[in-house]
Design an enzyme around this catalytic site. Sequence first.
Site, PDB file in Angstrom:
ATOM      1  N   ASP A  97       5.994  46.373 -71.871  1.00 37.16           N
ATOM      2  CA  ASP A  97       6.697  47.636 -71.631  1.00 37.16           C
ATOM      3  C   ASP A  97       8.021  47.573 -72.411  1.00 37.16           C
ATOM      4  OD1 ASP A  97       7.160  50.111 -70.267  1.00 37.16           O
ATOM      5  OD2 ASP A  97       8.332  49.065 -68.763  1.00 37.16           O
ATOM      6  N   LYS A 125       2.796  49.632 -74.004  1.00 39.54           N
ATOM      7  CA  LYS A 125       3.468  50.944 -74.034  1.00 39.54           C
ATOM      8  C   LYS A 125       4.518  50.880 -75.137  1.00 39.54           C
ATOM      9  CE  LYS A 125       3.929  51.971 -69.213  1.00 39.54           C
ATOM     10  NZ  LYS A 125       4.908  52.179 -68.139  1.00 39.54           N
ATOM     11  N   PHE A 148       3.705  55.747 -66.088  1.00 40.67           N
ATOM     12  CA  PHE A 148       3.637  54.627 -65.157  1.00 40.67           C
ATOM     13  C   PHE A 148       2.194  54.477 -64.689  1.00 40.67           C
ATOM     14  CE2 PHE A 148       4.182  52.206 -61.271  1.00 40.67           C
ATOM     15  CZ  PHE A 148       5.083  51.235 -61.695  1.00 40.67           C
ATOM     16  N   VAL A 149       1.635  53.284 -64.847  1.00 34.46           N
ATOM     17  CA  VAL A 149       0.231  53.077 -64.505  1.00 34.46           C
ATOM     18  C   VAL A 149       0.088  52.069 -63.360  1.00 34.46           C
ATOM     19  CG1 VAL A 149      -0.785  53.737 -66.721  1.00 34.46           C
ATOM     20  CG2 VAL A 149       0.053  51.413 -66.423  1.00 34.46           C
TER      21      VAL A 149
HETATM   22  P1  IMP Z   1       8.762  44.605 -69.445  1.00 27.62           P
HETATM   23  O1  IMP Z   1       9.623  43.411 -69.203  1.00 27.62           O
HETATM   24  O2  IMP Z   1       9.556  45.878 -69.375  1.00 27.62           O
HETATM   25  O3  IMP Z   1       7.935  44.520 -70.703  1.00 27.62           O
HETATM   26  O4  IMP Z   1       7.839  44.793 -68.227  1.00 27.62           O
HETATM   27  C1  IMP Z   1       6.837  43.991 -67.974  1.00 27.62           C
HETATM   28  C2  IMP Z   1       6.506  44.042 -66.503  1.00 27.62           C
HETATM   29  O5  IMP Z   1       6.897  45.263 -65.851  1.00 27.62           O
HETATM   30  C3  IMP Z   1       5.030  43.956 -66.407  1.00 27.62           C
HETATM   31  O6  IMP Z   1       4.683  42.615 -66.266  1.00 27.62           O
HETATM   32  C4  IMP Z   1       4.707  44.798 -65.205  1.00 27.62           C
HETATM   33  O7  IMP Z   1       4.607  43.970 -64.079  1.00 27.62           O
HETATM   34  C5  IMP Z   1       5.848  45.764 -65.043  1.00 27.62           C
HETATM   35  N1  IMP Z   1       5.475  47.119 -65.531  1.00 27.62           N
HETATM   36  C6  IMP Z   1       5.847  47.729 -66.669  1.00 27.62           C
HETATM   37  N2  IMP Z   1       5.303  48.952 -66.803  1.00 27.62           N
HETATM   38  C7  IMP Z   1       4.568  49.135 -65.690  1.00 27.62           C
HETATM   39  C8  IMP Z   1       3.729  50.224 -65.228  1.00 27.62           C
HETATM   40  O8  IMP Z   1       3.530  51.273 -65.865  1.00 27.62           O
HETATM   41  N3  IMP Z   1       3.138  50.019 -64.024  1.00 27.62           N
HETATM   42  C9  IMP Z   1       3.296  48.892 -63.269  1.00 27.62           C
HETATM   43  N4  IMP Z   1       4.040  47.853 -63.689  1.00 27.62           N
HETATM   44  C10 IMP Z   1       4.690  47.979 -64.868  1.00 27.62           C
END
Ligand code: IMP
Length: 177
Positions: A97, A125, A148-149
């Site tokens: 994300d 994403k 958001f999924v």
């Molecule tokens: P990042 O550090 O922003 O890349 O986020 C990674 C973590 O955020 C993932 O391991 C997920 O657990 C959580 N996450 C990010 N986007 C979503 C979503 O759309 N739904 C549920 N969890 C999410």
Amino acid sequence: MQPRVLIPADAIARRVAALGAELGRRHHGGSPLLVALLDGACCFAADLARAIPLPGLELRFVRASSYRGTSSTGTVELGALPALSGRAVILADDILDTGLTLAAAVAACRTAGATRIETCVLLDKPARRAVAGLARADLVGFSIPDRFVVGYGLDLDGRWRHLPAVCVLDGGVPGTP
Ligand code: IMP
Ligand code: MG
């Protein structure tokens, strides 16, 4: 709020099988360590590990957290890593994300002595990437729009994680525009 299927379970199963086969080719004859980030990667890691045809594969879990509700706090908390000195590591997460979680996990694996690190995510994403985040994963199951999924391990404060498909929440998510 009702979950609406974005990626059906059978499409996930086919893609995870292909990712496992690809990792098997890349690590042919080797003994990589599959390190999966909890809680989100619980379903993905369980299926991915069983799709990697390597007798020497090891599977470990590490807790990572940065989310409260539907937004990233920007601070990544990472649990203790197993011994990684000289090891080839496959880092698996549910979704890339902002990329902050995987950037922190890659850095921690490097510090712990891993000699080869590959990142493998079920979902990407790309629209949400932070400057300090990991720009891209080495292997990606599906690229998805900025929604958001939930499901297949992904949750909203503990809910919906058990859904077999990746879903968006129709009617929106409370607290988001
Ligand atoms: P990042 O550090 O922003 O890349 O986020 C990674 C973590 O955020 C993932 O391991 C997920 O657990 C959580 N996450 C990010 N986007 C979503 C979503 O759309 N739904 C549920 N969890 C999410
Ligand atoms: Mg996660």
